[in-house]
Design an enzyme around this catalytic site. Sequence first.
Site, PDB file in Angstrom:
ATOM      1  N   GLY A 150     -29.863  17.608 -45.490  1.00  0.00           N
ATOM      2  CA  GLY A 150     -29.875  18.032 -46.361  1.00  0.00           C
ATOM      3  C   GLY A 150     -28.881  16.786 -47.689  1.00  0.00           C
ATOM      4  O   GLY A 150     -29.469  16.699 -48.942  1.00  0.00           O
ATOM      5  N   ASN A 208     -25.136  28.584 -51.571  1.00  0.00           N
ATOM      6  CA  ASN A 208     -25.164  28.791 -49.715  1.00  0.00           C
ATOM      7  C   ASN A 208     -24.144  29.784 -50.201  1.00  0.00           C
ATOM      8  O   ASN A 208     -23.524  30.404 -48.612  1.00  0.00           O
ATOM      9  CB  ASN A 208     -24.810  27.637 -49.337  1.00  0.00           C
ATOM     10  CG  ASN A 208     -23.910  26.816 -50.383  1.00  0.00           C
ATOM     11  OD1 ASN A 208     -24.401  26.502 -51.279  1.00  0.00           O
ATOM     12  ND2 ASN A 208     -22.441  26.379 -49.194  1.00  0.00           N
ATOM     13  N   GLN A 256     -31.259  25.910 -49.138  1.00  0.00           N
ATOM     14  CA  GLN A 256     -30.798  27.672 -49.035  1.00  0.00           C
ATOM     15  C   GLN A 256     -32.373  28.429 -49.040  1.00  0.00           C
ATOM     16  O   GLN A 256     -32.268  29.412 -49.201  1.00  0.00           O
ATOM     17  CB  GLN A 256     -29.580  28.026 -49.425  1.00  0.00           C
ATOM     18  CG  GLN A 256     -28.425  27.986 -48.963  1.00  0.00           C
ATOM     19  CD  GLN A 256     -28.577  28.470 -47.091  1.00  0.00           C
ATOM     20  OE1 GLN A 256     -28.961  29.134 -46.888  1.00  0.00           O
ATOM     21  NE2 GLN A 256     -27.088  27.307 -46.790  1.00  0.00           N
ATOM     22  N   SER A 309     -33.342  21.191 -45.630  1.00  0.00           N
ATOM     23  CA  SER A 309     -32.393  20.900 -44.139  1.00  0.00           C
ATOM     24  C   SER A 309     -33.449  21.136 -44.025  1.00  0.00           C
ATOM     25  O   SER A 309     -33.104  22.968 -43.688  1.00  0.00           O
ATOM     26  CB  SER A 309     -30.924  20.972 -44.324  1.00  0.00           C
ATOM     27  OG  SER A 309     -30.555  20.321 -43.273  1.00  0.00           O
ATOM     28  N   ALA A 310     -33.799  20.946 -41.798  1.00  0.00           N
ATOM     29  CA  ALA A 310     -33.951  21.672 -41.023  1.00  0.00           C
ATOM     30  C   ALA A 310     -33.639  22.512 -39.798  1.00  0.00           C
ATOM     31  O   ALA A 310     -33.642  24.104 -40.193  1.00  0.00           O
ATOM     32  CB  ALA A 310     -34.994  20.899 -39.763  1.00  0.00           C
ATOM     33  N   HIS A 311     -32.009  22.272 -40.282  1.00  0.00           N
ATOM     34  CA  HIS A 311     -30.597  23.405 -39.190  1.00  0.00           C
ATOM     35  C   HIS A 311     -30.630  24.862 -39.942  1.00  0.00           C
ATOM     36  O   HIS A 311     -30.399  25.674 -39.642  1.00  0.00           O
ATOM     37  CB  HIS A 311     -29.808  23.188 -39.135  1.00  0.00           C
ATOM     38  CG  HIS A 311     -28.918  22.621 -40.050  1.00  0.00           C
ATOM     39  ND1 HIS A 311     -27.227  23.432 -40.034  1.00  0.00           N
ATOM     40  CD2 HIS A 311     -28.517  21.744 -40.784  1.00  0.00           C
ATOM     41  CE1 HIS A 311     -26.858  22.848 -40.806  1.00  0.00           C
ATOM     42  NE2 HIS A 311     -27.560  21.277 -41.683  1.00  0.00           N
ATOM     43  N   THR A 338     -35.894   3.812 -38.275  1.00  0.00           N
ATOM     44  CA  THR A 338     -36.112   4.061 -37.281  1.00  0.00           C
ATOM     45  C   THR A 338     -36.393   5.619 -36.904  1.00  0.00           C
ATOM     46  O   THR A 338     -35.108   6.464 -37.120  1.00  0.00           O
ATOM     47  CB  THR A 338     -36.607   3.753 -35.730  1.00  0.00           C
ATOM     48  OG1 THR A 338     -36.288   2.154 -35.404  1.00  0.00           O
ATOM     49  CG2 THR A 338     -37.290   4.576 -34.079  1.00  0.00           C
ATOM     50  N   CYS A 392     -13.160  25.645 -44.623  1.00  0.00           N
ATOM     51  CA  CYS A 392     -12.523  25.773 -43.563  1.00  0.00           C
ATOM     52  C   CYS A 392     -12.484  23.795 -43.327  1.00  0.00           C
ATOM     53  O   CYS A 392     -12.188  23.093 -42.736  1.00  0.00           O
ATOM     54  CB  CYS A 392     -12.664  26.538 -43.054  1.00  0.00           C
ATOM     55  SG  CYS A 392     -12.588  27.765 -43.163  1.00  0.00           S
TER      56      CYS A 392
HETATM   57  C1  LIG Z   1     -26.573  22.868 -45.807  1.00  0.00           C
HETATM   58  C2  LIG Z   1     -26.246  22.710 -47.535  1.00  0.00           C
HETATM   59  C3  LIG Z   1     -26.780  21.516 -47.274  1.00  0.00           C
HETATM   60  C4  LIG Z   1     -26.357  20.243 -46.653  1.00  0.00           C
HETATM   61  O1  LIG Z   1     -27.047  20.606 -45.207  1.00  0.00           O
HETATM   62  P1  LIG Z   1     -27.309  19.439 -43.780  1.00  0.00           P
HETATM   63  O2  LIG Z   1     -28.318  19.164 -43.675  1.00  0.00           O
HETATM   64  O3  LIG Z   1     -25.925  20.055 -43.063  1.00  0.00           O
HETATM   65  O4  LIG Z   1     -26.031  18.013 -44.479  1.00  0.00           O
HETATM   66  C5  LIG Z   1     -26.401  20.552 -48.725  1.00  0.00           C
HETATM   67  N1  LIG Z   1     -27.262  22.241 -50.015  1.00  0.00           N
HETATM   68  C6  LIG Z   1     -26.630  23.467 -49.335  1.00  0.00           C
HETATM   69  C7  LIG Z   1     -27.092  24.663 -50.539  1.00  0.00           C
HETATM   70  C8  LIG Z   1     -25.955  24.266 -48.200  1.00  0.00           C
HETATM   71  O5  LIG Z   1     -26.752  25.283 -47.865  1.00  0.00           O
END
Ligand SMILES: *Cc1c(COP(=O)(O)O)cnc(C)c1O
Length: 398
Positions: free
Chosen positions: A69, A155, A183, A203-205, A241, A329
């Site tokens: 992200g 977030n 989010q 973002s996937a995670h 890649t 943190c």
């Molecule tokens: C976690 C987050 C990101 C960053 O995404 P990553 O894949 O961890 O780099 C960006 N914006 C928001 C609002 C997020 O919560």
Amino acid sequence: MKVYFDNNATTPLHPEVKKELIEAMGMFGNPSSMHAWGREARANVEDARSRVAGFIGAHDDEIVFVGSGSEANNTVLSLFVCASNQCIPGTKMRSSIITTKIEHPCVLETSECLAHRGARVKYLNVDRYGKVDLDQLAGMLGDDVGLVSVMMANNEIGTLQDIATISKMVHECGALMHTDAVQAVGKIPVDVAALGVDFLTISAHKIYGPKGVGALYVKKGIPYCPFIRGGHQERGRRAGTENTLGILGLGKAVEMRQLEMEAEEKRLASMKAILKKGIEERIDDIYFNGHPTDSLSGTLNVSFPGAEGEAILLYLDLEGIAVSTGSACASGSLDPSHVLLATGVDAERAHGSIRISLGRESTMQEVEYMLDILPKTIKRIRDMSTAYIKGGTHAASR
Ligand SMILES: *Cc1c(COP(=O)(O)O)cnc(C)c1O
């Protein structure tokens, strides 16, 4: 008991995503290769692209897979400087950027960097609930503005913005619109056409997919400049890649969200309501941060004056509960949360805040456990704090 209430930081892999990844682990072909190995990898990447595109109402070729992200957000903001320096033939973008005071650090710090490189950056204020000031936006929008970046869901406090209205205002002034929807996608319905955005970050995670992979929606016909150069991958829009396994995991995560999101988010909302009510009933002198209704269903941010957020986090961790504080943190900084400060919360209250973020593995038993442990934890910390006088200095700051 082990309780993971930090789903806005990252989420556990969905079991179906995990299964698919384990099965695909042997897939090593380069999607750019024309032989069978390459074609297998290519097919999986394109399948994931269709899923992601379909989920947000985009065309397949409007999706660019990226490394996170953060990378997607950096790409959009840097593209802007690239375009204003006429690196993109025939495009001369206007020199100002508008963003908000509550963005993720990957937007805020990139904006600061761009300011050093000649861009004019203006920051929108938010109200006490974290909503962007639309009157201020109207005043800021002018023919100098090239790009506006406003996050869809915050977030830290969960507040949602009215992106469709903001996009409309932005386009009326002839600027481009980006939203960091990391989010939001997979938690609330997101349709790029209804939102009217030109760029959107995923973002996937954060949605039960793997780490280190994201997607950027780029509307057809919009000027674009790659952030990572030197390869034809992603139609020349992101060299390197492809992270084939990551992309496959993102596709599967999106597929699972499509199936589960609606029921799941209702469940989280009802758990949050119980958590909120329980905290209110069992602990004195507390403040909830963020919007009371226009908010992510699983996010609850609460301040406990007289108790440091870091202390609460560590005591809860001893009891097996994971939450987070607003302060960054991760960067080793003990500055109070920029998001809470932007909503007008004073530094002391901001320091005494925690974020509880629920997810698909959260249960009612966990909520009950939290409601048992949290009041004791806060009491213990407040009792130790000589400076804490209930209704004392804090009453004055109400
Ligand atoms: C976690 C987050 C990101 C960053 O995404 P990553 O894949 O961890 O780099 C960006 N914006 C928001 C609002 C997020 O919560």
